[in-house]
Design a protein around this motif. Structure first.
Motif, short mmCIF file in Angstrom:
data_model
loop_
_atom_site.label_atom_id
_atom_site.label_comp_id
_atom_site.label_asym_id
_atom_site.label_seq_id
_atom_site.Cartn_x
_atom_site.Cartn_y
_atom_site.Cartn_z
N ALA A 101 15.80 0.25 -0.16
CA ALA A 101 16.52 0.69 -1.36
C ALA A 101 15.59 1.46 -2.30
O ALA A 101 16.00 2.45 -2.91
N MET A 105 16.08 5.31 -3.50
CA MET A 105 16.15 5.58 -4.94
C MET A 105 15.04 6.53 -5.37
O MET A 105 15.23 7.36 -6.26
N ALA A 108 16.15 10.01 -4.90
CA ALA A 108 17.08 10.40 -5.97
C ALA A 108 16.35 10.65 -7.28
O ALA A 108 16.64 11.61 -8.01
N VAL A 109 15.38 9.80 -7.59
CA VAL A 109 14.59 9.98 -8.82
C VAL A 109 13.79 11.27 -8.75
O VAL A 109 13.65 11.99 -9.75
N LEU A 115 17.05 10.55 -14.01
CA LEU A 115 16.69 9.25 -13.44
C LEU A 115 15.21 8.95 -13.64
O LEU A 115 14.83 7.81 -13.89
N LEU A 119 15.19 5.69 -15.49
CA LEU A 119 15.09 4.52 -14.62
C LEU A 119 13.70 3.92 -14.59
O LEU A 119 13.55 2.70 -14.59
N LEU A 162 9.18 1.49 -5.68
CA LEU A 162 9.75 2.71 -6.27
C LEU A 162 8.69 3.53 -6.99
O LEU A 162 8.60 4.75 -6.80
#
Length: 281
Positions: A101, A105, A108-109, A115, A119, A162
């Motif tokens: 995940a 992500m 996408a960031v 984001l 985020l 992340l």
């Protein structure tokens, strides 16, 4: 007190042997690199055994390594059940879900300034939350079985993974990205052929950090609710029963599992990032 004297002599002998090996011309050979930590570990165990027996330390305070080994040998079925519940079902499943995940992500960031700015600060805040505060909540949400432990692990590994992946995807220089544009490469072509390979050292750094976080998170989560199986459950109940040899046997299993898990990730990293300066020599 003769055991204390022998322990001191063993420590001095082990220190002298390791010093000679570390400073010898063959210090960089694989045999010496393996021998030095092995000798140190054996020396620590012998000194531990002798001091506990010589000073008559209570087993409640610190059991001797021989007692821990005996309990380990006679409790293998129980230890295997606890290992399967905590590591395989809880830690490993949560590790895989959390890291996958986080990787998705991170892509996408990387493509969204919104984001990245919104985020990541939230992620730093969530990562700073103490596990003893979040684990009981997740246990109440997902139940007392392994699913709640996996949820705790996902929360613990997601944001470190992340942050490392996002940093790795931004590692390439502007000149390298401009060169890909001159070749008319699409975003995904540039991603898979340039940015992802450059990000691999950062990704594996996050994966290695997450190995220890996953196991610690799964064990701690079991303190707040678990079926009658699991490493955290066994440690908490054994402490209440003053069965410290069982506690140390579970700690040994956790140490072996965590070290093996980290070693597997490091081996994969060495295979895939052989070109990186950190893997040379």
């Amino acid at each position: 007190m003769i055991e204390v004297v022998i322990a001191a002599l063993v420590w001095i002998a082990g220190w002298w042997i390791n010093s000679r090996l570390a400073n010898s011309p063959a210090a960089k050979t694989q045999a010496v690199k393996l021998a030095v930590p092995l000798i140190f570990g054996v020396t620590v165990l012998i000194v531990w055994e002798l001091l506990v027996r010589g000073l008559e330390v209570s087993m409640v305070i610190l059991p001797a390594p021989s007692l821990i080994a005996a309990r380990f040998a006679t409790s293998i079925p129980i230890l295997w059940q606890d290992f399967s519940q905590t590591f395989i079902k809880g830690a490993l499943s949560g590790y895989i879900m959390g890291c996958v995940a986080a990787l998705l992500m991170a892509v996408a960031v990387d493509r969204s300034d919104f984001l990245r700015r919104g985020l990541l600060p939230v992620g730093n805040f969530v990562a700073a939350l103490p596990i003893v505060g979040t684990a009981p909540i997740l246990v109440m949400w997902f139940g007392f079985d392994w699913q709640s432990k996996a949820a705790v692990v996902v929360v613990m590994v997601f944001f470190p993974m992340l942050v490392n992946t996002v940093a790795g995807l931004r590692e390439t220089s502007a000149m390298q990205r401009d060169l890909m544009q001159t070749y008319a490469a699409s975003y995904w072509q540039s991603f898979f052929k340039l940015r992802l390979p450059a990000a691999l050292p950062f990704i594996f750094n996050g994966l290695k950090i997450s190995t220890t976080l996953a196991l610690v998170g799964a064990i701690v989560a079991e303190f707040f609710g678990s079926p009658t199986v699991g490493m955290g459950f066994r440690i908490s109940t054994s402490v209440g029963q003053l069965a410290l040899d069982m506690v140390w046997a579970e700690i040994l299993v956790a140490a072996l599992a965590g070290s093996a898990f980290y070693g597997v990730i490091a081996l994969v990293e060495k295979t895939l990032t052989f070109w990186h300066p950190s893997q040379r020599g």
